[in-house]
Design a protein around this motif. Structure first.
Motif, PDB file in Angstrom:
ATOM      1  N   TYR A 200      36.410  36.799  36.046  1.00  0.00           N
ATOM      2  CA  TYR A 200      36.234  38.110  35.847  1.00  0.00           C
ATOM      3  C   TYR A 200      35.284  38.281  34.523  1.00  0.00           C
TER       4      TYR A 200
ATOM      5  N   TYR B 137      40.189  36.219  43.705  1.00  0.00           N
ATOM      6  CA  TYR B 137      40.027  36.710  42.239  1.00  0.00           C
ATOM      7  C   TYR B 137      41.263  36.685  41.621  1.00  0.00           C
ATOM      8  N   LYS B 138      41.968  35.478  41.766  1.00  0.00           N
ATOM      9  CA  LYS B 138      43.292  35.362  41.256  1.00  0.00           C
ATOM     10  C   LYS B 138      43.569  33.727  41.153  1.00  0.00           C
ATOM     11  N   THR B 139      44.062  33.358  40.260  1.00  0.00           N
ATOM     12  CA  THR B 139      44.812  31.974  40.154  1.00  0.00           C
ATOM     13  C   THR B 139      46.232  31.710  40.440  1.00  0.00           C
TER      14      THR B 139
ATOM     15  N   CYS C 217      53.216  35.079  43.352  1.00  0.00           N
ATOM     16  CA  CYS C 217      52.295  35.140  42.079  1.00  0.00           C
ATOM     17  C   CYS C 217      51.787  34.010  41.973  1.00  0.00           C
ATOM     18  N   TYR C 218      52.655  33.184  41.841  1.00  0.00           N
ATOM     19  CA  TYR C 218      52.149  31.493  41.227  1.00  0.00           C
ATOM     20  C   TYR C 218      52.828  30.490  42.238  1.00  0.00           C
TER      21      TYR C 218
ATOM     22  N   CYS D  71      52.685  40.626  42.827  1.00  0.00           N
ATOM     23  CA  CYS D  71      51.306  40.528  42.886  1.00  0.00           C
ATOM     24  C   CYS D  71      50.431  41.183  44.008  1.00  0.00           C
TER      25      CYS D  71
ATOM     26  N   TYR E 243      47.763  41.196  46.701  1.00  0.00           N
ATOM     27  CA  TYR E 243      46.980  40.234  47.466  1.00  0.00           C
ATOM     28  C   TYR E 243      46.787  40.685  48.801  1.00  0.00           C
TER      29      TYR E 243
ATOM     30  N   GLU F 211      40.143  32.051  39.633  1.00  0.00           N
ATOM     31  CA  GLU F 211      40.145  33.239  38.866  1.00  0.00           C
ATOM     32  C   GLU F 211      38.617  33.694  38.215  1.00  0.00           C
TER      33      GLU F 211
END
Length: 420
Positions: free
Chosen positions: A268, A348-350, A395-396, A385, A387, A266
């Motif tokens: 930003y 760019y995501k967790t 998403c997770y 999400c 991706y 992540e």
């Protein structure tokens, strides 16, 4: 009268012509005797000299042997008759050096040098951070692997002590041996008490004190990465907290990570006091305010990025000197580094869910009464999400923070919701 005198004198006078011959013989024999005597004395002298030397050398050897290996005192005489024990005769096969002989067993096996590289070392070692990071930085230049290799996912737990939800993770890992590695970094004062049957047994790495928000927390993350990199079969590296849980079964998470062509960090730009407000102008010109990034410290990265993080000698020293107090380097160092140097490798995501809805410096900690079947299902699929240029349902893969009193309900719901 004269005639008788002459005859008498002739009879009494010895024969003079034979006298010189007898004298010469005597001298000759005398000289011969003396010569022989001299040779005998000379030979006797050398014989006695050599014999005494050998005797002295032998005595010296015996003396040295007695000093080096003193003989034990003789045992006292037995009060009873000694018992004679007859040793069994060794089998004929052993006498002739057949495969059962020790000679065959002691032969050195042929080394498999390539296989030795892929054998993962133990988690315990005495390397300093400098030695560890150097050893973990080895990268092969030839991509084709000469042996059959199964990629693994390294699960790295950053804890204060024990893994609070270890029984849940035990169920998660069960049946998937050879596809994962486990590493735990805790406070150095913690003593592991996990049983040998546990997947966490003997998986604590040499650690140092790490405090939340300080740069030594980032160093702990790098230390975990370096230890995991020692196992060349590890392809993906997941950083987890002691209060984290998996939202899917092992096979789903493994396939998702191994088949991903991006890392999940992540990162930003946040123009607020908890974003840009933490930037220190002393970092310029190497790191400018426009390059400063924020993100979650819980990441999932590939091997390439893991190596780049531990070999960084450019940006990490700047963070170490200037990111102090309210800077919270664990939320900025890796997000900033990845965005500056490797933006194309990052999604760019967790993949770790947290709940910030209640505000404050820490996310919400879920209690026992909050953990329900519906709640866990929502964490798994409530939001779609974006991706890899497409919308995905996952998403997770993980979620935090769960208190220890949720363990019983999680164990009961895991087979129903997470399918493990």
């Amino acid at each position: 009268m004269k005639k008788n005198t002459v005859e008498r004198s002739q009879i009494s006078t010895p024969k003079l012509p034979n006298s010189p011959i007898q004298f010469n013989d005597i001298v000759f024999y005398f000289l011969l005797f003396g010569f022989g005597l001299g040779i005998g004395i000379t030979l006797s002298f050398f014989y006695l000299k050599d014999g005494s030397m050998d005797f002295q050398l032998n005595q010296l050897k015996v003396f040295r042997a007695s000093v080096a290996h003193p003989q034990p005192p003789p045992p006292p005489p037995p009060t009873t008759l000694p018992v004679v024990v007859t040793q069994p005769t060794p089998p004929v096969a052993a006498q002739h050096g057949t495969p059962s002989s020790p000679t065959k067993k002691m032969r050195r096996k042929r080394r498999n040098n390539v296989k030795e590289v892929f054998e993962p070392p133990g988690s315990k070692h005495n390397m300093t951070d400098r030695m560890l990071f150097w050893r973990a930085s080895f990268v092969p230049r030839i991509r084709e692997i000469p042996v059959k290799r199964i990629p693994k996912v390294a699960f790295m737990f950053l804890t204060r002590g024990k893994v609070l939800l270890a029984p849940l993770w035990e169920k998660f890992f069960r049946g998937h041996e050879g596809l994962y590695s486990i590493y735990v970094h805790s406070d150095p004062s913690f003593v592991e008490t996990m049983p040998k049957s546990s997947v966490f047994h003997d998986r604590w790495i040499p650690s140092k004190i790490a405090r939340w928000g300080e740069m030594n927390m980032v160093q702990a993350e790098r230390r975990l990465l370096a230890n995991a990199l020692l196992d060349v079969s590890n392809d993906r590296f997941v950083l987890l907290s002691e209060s984290c849980i998996p939202l899917f079964n092992f096979s789903t998470i493994y396939d998702y990570l191994i088949n991903s062509n991006k890392s999940f960090v992540e990162s930003y730009d946040l123009p607020s006091p908890v974003g840009r407000g933490r930037y220190n102008t002393a970092m310029a010109p190497l790191i400018n305010l426009e390059q400063w990034r924020k993100g979650s410290q819980w990441f999932q990265i590939d091997r390439f990025l893991a190596v780049e993080i531990i070999i960084d000698r450019t940006y990490f020293p700047v963070f170490w000197r200037h990111c102090k107090n309210e800077c919270y380097g664990d939320e900025h160092y890796i997000p900033t580094l990845v965005d500056m140097k490797f933006p194309d490798r990052n999604a760019y995501k967790t993949l770790t869910y947290v709940d910030w809805s209640k505000g404050g410096p820490h996310p919400n900690k879920f209690r026992r009464d909050e953990v329900t079947e519906e709640f866990l299902k929502n964490l798994r699929s409530s939001t779609q999400c974006y991706y890899n240029e497409r919308i995905v349902d996952v998403c997770y893969l993980f979620a935090r923070k769960f208190s220890p009193n949720t363990l019983e309900k999680l164990l009961r719901l895991a087979p129903i919701v997470m399918h493990f």
